[in-house]
Scaffold this active site. Structure first.
Site, mmCIF file in Angstrom:
data_model
loop_
_atom_site.group_PDB
_atom_site.id
_atom_site.type_symbol
_atom_site.label_atom_id
_atom_site.label_comp_id
_atom_site.label_asym_id
_atom_site.label_seq_id
_atom_site.Cartn_x
_atom_site.Cartn_y
_atom_site.Cartn_z
ATOM 1 N N CYS A 143 10.147 -18.533 -24.096
ATOM 2 C CA CYS A 143 11.296 -19.273 -23.548
ATOM 3 C C CYS A 143 11.924 -20.223 -24.575
ATOM 4 O O CYS A 143 13.105 -20.550 -24.475
ATOM 5 C CB CYS A 143 10.875 -20.074 -22.318
ATOM 6 S SG CYS A 143 10.039 -19.059 -21.110
ATOM 7 N N HIS A 195 16.819 -24.229 -20.748
ATOM 8 C CA HIS A 195 16.362 -22.857 -20.493
ATOM 9 C C HIS A 195 16.372 -22.652 -18.980
ATOM 10 O O HIS A 195 15.900 -23.506 -18.227
ATOM 11 C CB HIS A 195 14.949 -22.677 -21.059
ATOM 12 C CG HIS A 195 14.221 -21.531 -20.454
ATOM 13 N ND1 HIS A 195 14.753 -20.263 -20.410
ATOM 14 C CD2 HIS A 195 13.005 -21.459 -19.837
ATOM 15 C CE1 HIS A 195 13.888 -19.454 -19.794
ATOM 16 N NE2 HIS A 195 12.839 -20.161 -19.440
ATOM 17 N N ASN A 201 15.828 -15.562 -14.784
ATOM 18 C CA ASN A 201 15.273 -16.136 -16.020
ATOM 19 C C ASN A 201 15.311 -15.049 -17.107
ATOM 20 O O ASN A 201 14.602 -14.052 -17.006
ATOM 21 C CB ASN A 201 13.836 -16.586 -15.719
ATOM 22 C CG ASN A 201 13.128 -17.195 -16.912
ATOM 23 O OD1 ASN A 201 13.473 -16.937 -18.055
ATOM 24 N ND2 ASN A 201 12.104 -17.987 -16.629
HETATM 25 N N1 ACO Z 1 8.313 -13.288 -2.013
HETATM 26 C C1 ACO Z 1 7.671 -13.732 -0.919
HETATM 27 N N2 ACO Z 1 6.508 -14.385 -0.968
HETATM 28 C C2 ACO Z 1 5.969 -14.627 -2.168
HETATM 29 C C3 ACO Z 1 6.591 -14.200 -3.349
HETATM 30 C C4 ACO Z 1 7.804 -13.511 -3.247
HETATM 31 N N3 ACO Z 1 8.477 -13.053 -4.324
HETATM 32 N N4 ACO Z 1 5.821 -14.587 -4.393
HETATM 33 C C5 ACO Z 1 4.769 -15.242 -3.889
HETATM 34 N N5 ACO Z 1 4.851 -15.259 -2.551
HETATM 35 C C6 ACO Z 1 3.937 -15.864 -1.584
HETATM 36 C C7 ACO Z 1 2.546 -16.050 -2.131
HETATM 37 O O1 ACO Z 1 1.818 -14.873 -2.000
HETATM 38 C C8 ACO Z 1 2.012 -17.170 -1.278
HETATM 39 O O2 ACO Z 1 1.621 -16.625 -0.065
HETATM 40 P P1 ACO Z 1 0.319 -17.242 0.711
HETATM 41 O O3 ACO Z 1 0.680 -18.682 0.986
HETATM 42 O O4 ACO Z 1 0.234 -16.378 1.932
HETATM 43 O O5 ACO Z 1 -0.811 -17.099 -0.245
HETATM 44 C C9 ACO Z 1 3.265 -18.020 -0.997
HETATM 45 O O6 ACO Z 1 4.387 -17.174 -1.287
HETATM 46 C C10 ACO Z 1 3.342 -19.258 -1.838
HETATM 47 O O7 ACO Z 1 3.073 -18.886 -3.171
HETATM 48 P P2 ACO Z 1 2.994 -19.951 -4.284
HETATM 49 O O8 ACO Z 1 2.728 -19.286 -5.599
HETATM 50 O O9 ACO Z 1 2.092 -21.060 -3.856
HETATM 51 O O10 ACO Z 1 4.493 -20.464 -4.277
HETATM 52 P P3 ACO Z 1 5.074 -21.727 -4.937
HETATM 53 O O11 ACO Z 1 5.658 -22.582 -3.905
HETATM 54 O O12 ACO Z 1 4.158 -22.324 -5.951
HETATM 55 O O13 ACO Z 1 6.278 -21.084 -5.758
HETATM 56 C C11 ACO Z 1 6.947 -20.369 -7.943
HETATM 57 C C12 ACO Z 1 6.048 -20.095 -6.753
HETATM 58 C C13 ACO Z 1 8.403 -20.225 -7.515
HETATM 59 C C14 ACO Z 1 6.669 -19.350 -9.029
HETATM 60 C C15 ACO Z 1 6.646 -21.809 -8.401
HETATM 61 O O14 ACO Z 1 5.289 -21.973 -8.667
HETATM 62 C C16 ACO Z 1 7.434 -22.194 -9.585
HETATM 63 O O15 ACO Z 1 8.603 -22.483 -9.504
HETATM 64 N N6 ACO Z 1 6.773 -22.201 -10.768
HETATM 65 C C17 ACO Z 1 7.435 -22.410 -12.014
HETATM 66 C C18 ACO Z 1 7.230 -21.174 -12.753
HETATM 67 C C19 ACO Z 1 8.493 -20.622 -13.335
HETATM 68 O O16 ACO Z 1 9.603 -20.975 -13.040
HETATM 69 N N7 ACO Z 1 8.250 -19.698 -14.212
HETATM 70 C C20 ACO Z 1 9.312 -19.043 -14.892
HETATM 71 C C21 ACO Z 1 8.791 -18.484 -16.129
HETATM 72 S S1 ACO Z 1 8.184 -19.709 -17.179
HETATM 73 C C22 ACO Z 1 9.475 -20.496 -17.745
HETATM 74 O O17 ACO Z 1 10.500 -19.923 -17.955
HETATM 75 C C23 ACO Z 1 9.317 -21.926 -17.980
#
Ligand code: ACO
Length: 330
Positions: free
Chosen positions: A113, A257, A287
């Site tokens: 990134c 980013h 992204n």
């Molecule tokens: N659709 C539906 N449900 C989903 C999906 C999806 N695509 N993906 C995960 N889930 C479910 C999970 O299975 C989980 O279900 P459960 O509660 O029954 O176990 C539930 O949703 C919650 O999952 P979490 O991973 O806890 O969700 P969270 O609220 O943490 O959000 C996310 C996930 C959006 C990835 C968050 O952690 C985040 O924003 N992280 C930052 C990471 C990021 O942006 N990375 C980009 C690449 S790195 C970079 O560029 C910096």
């Protein structure tokens, strides 16, 4: 010492739009989950046969045309990606060949990134130091061929899109253009966001076992990434401002980013600036990793959001973990 400035910007987005509804046909997800957690409504995916170097070359042509110099005026290129066409050689040499550039150096950067900002700092140093006059910096990704589009991969596969952006860096007067670059890394978190295979630690590098265990798909500790990103973005932006005796109030625009809308909003909140000062296009492209900043920069230039004399901050955080900021007097 002479300065270095961005002379032209360009971008290339594949024409195929993939909406959240399209993803819902392939995995168990919802529009609401994706939009609420990431802000993404659609992204672009390449058609089969188009690679990272193809998109990079297209963006590079646009940037060179905007810079108003002939392609033959480019004397070095830096190519940033996490999705090279092949394990080796790097994608930079393929771009050199596609653009018909002579035997100029082509350097590949692999800091995900932050790849574009690491690459931009190389161009900045080469131009300021007088090694080269016109350096092409490209960020390009084809993520779509590396994502698990089944429900098992949904946490990552809804986030990413394909695209490329590029800039031409050339000479400027002292103190003009790129003011400074600030680069950081913390390898102890490398495995929190990574793609394990193919791996030269294993023989063969790609095995049936690796494929059946899904170790060739990227994996991410999403909450961990989120927590570090919202801390490091504001920290490195403040570091860049302080190094130049500037404050948040001096900034015209921040181009982060495009990781996730919630991260971008948290950064705006931490800096105490209005949402309009922090550019976002993640709704349309998802992204695009190393490509996201140069794509956003090109849009801002095209839309007149950046004018001569503006103070612009580019900032990134991502896999490695790595983070970086570049401060520019436009
Ligand atoms: N659709 C539906 N449900 C989903 C999906 C999806 N695509 N993906 C995960 N889930 C479910 C999970 O299975 C989980 O279900 P459960 O509660 O029954 O176990 C539930 O949703 C919650 O999952 P979490 O991973 O806890 O969700 P969270 O609220 O943490 O959000 C996310 C996930 C959006 C990835 C968050 O952690 C985040 O924003 N992280 C930052 C990471 C990021 O942006 N990375 C980009 C690449 S790195 C970079 O560029 C910096």
């Amino acid at each position: 010492m002479r300065g270095a400035k961005i002379l032209g910007t360009g971008r290339a987005l594949p024409p195929r739009v993939v909406t959240n509804a399209d993803l819902m046909k392939r995995m168990d997800t919802t529009e609401e989950w994706i939009v609420q957690r990431t802000g993404i409504r659609e992204r672009r995916f390449v058609d089969p046969g188009t690679g990272t170097a193809d998109l990079g070359a297209e963006a590079a042509r646009a940037a060179v045309a905007r810079a108003g110099i002939p392609l033959s005026g480019i004397d070095f290129l830096v190519f940033a990606t996490l999705s090279p066409d092949y394990f080796f050689p790097g994608a930079g040499v393929f771009v050199q060949e596609k653009l018909g550039l002579p035997t100029i150096g082509a350097l590949d950067v692999r800091t995900q990134c932050t790849g574009f900002l690491y690459g931009l700092s190389v161009a900045e140093a080469y131009v300021k130091g007088g090694f080269y006059n016109h350096v092409l910096v490209i960020g390009s990704e084809v993520q779509s061929t590396g994502l698990d589009m089944s429900t098992a991969g949904r946490d990552l596969s809804v986030l990413f899109g394909d695209g490329a952006g590029a800039v031409v860096v050339g000479p400027a007067g002292p103190g003009e253009g790129i003011l400074s670059s600030h680069l950081h890394a913390e390898g102890k978190y490398a495995k929190e966001l990574m793609c394990e295979g193919p791996s030269s630690i294993e023989h063969p590098r790609l095995s049936h076992e690796m494929l059946s265990a899904g170790r060739h798909w990227p994996r991410m500790n999403g909450r961990y990434v989120f927590t570090h990103a919202v801390r490091r973005f504001p920290e490195v932006i403040r570091e860049a401002l302080a190094a130049n005796g500037k404050s948040i109030a001096d900034l015209s625009i921040v181009i982060p980013h495009q990781a996730n809308l919630r991260i971008t909003q948290a950064v705006a909140g931490a800096l105490n600036v209005s949402g309009e000062k922090v550019y976002s296009n993640i709704e349309r492209y998802g992204n695009t990793t190393a490509a996201s900043i140069p794509i956003a920069l090109d849009e801002c230039v095209e839309q007149g959001k950046i004018r001569e004399g503006d103070l612009v901050c580019l900032a990134a955080f991502g896999s490695g973990f790595t983070w970086a900021a570049t401060l520019i007097r436009w």
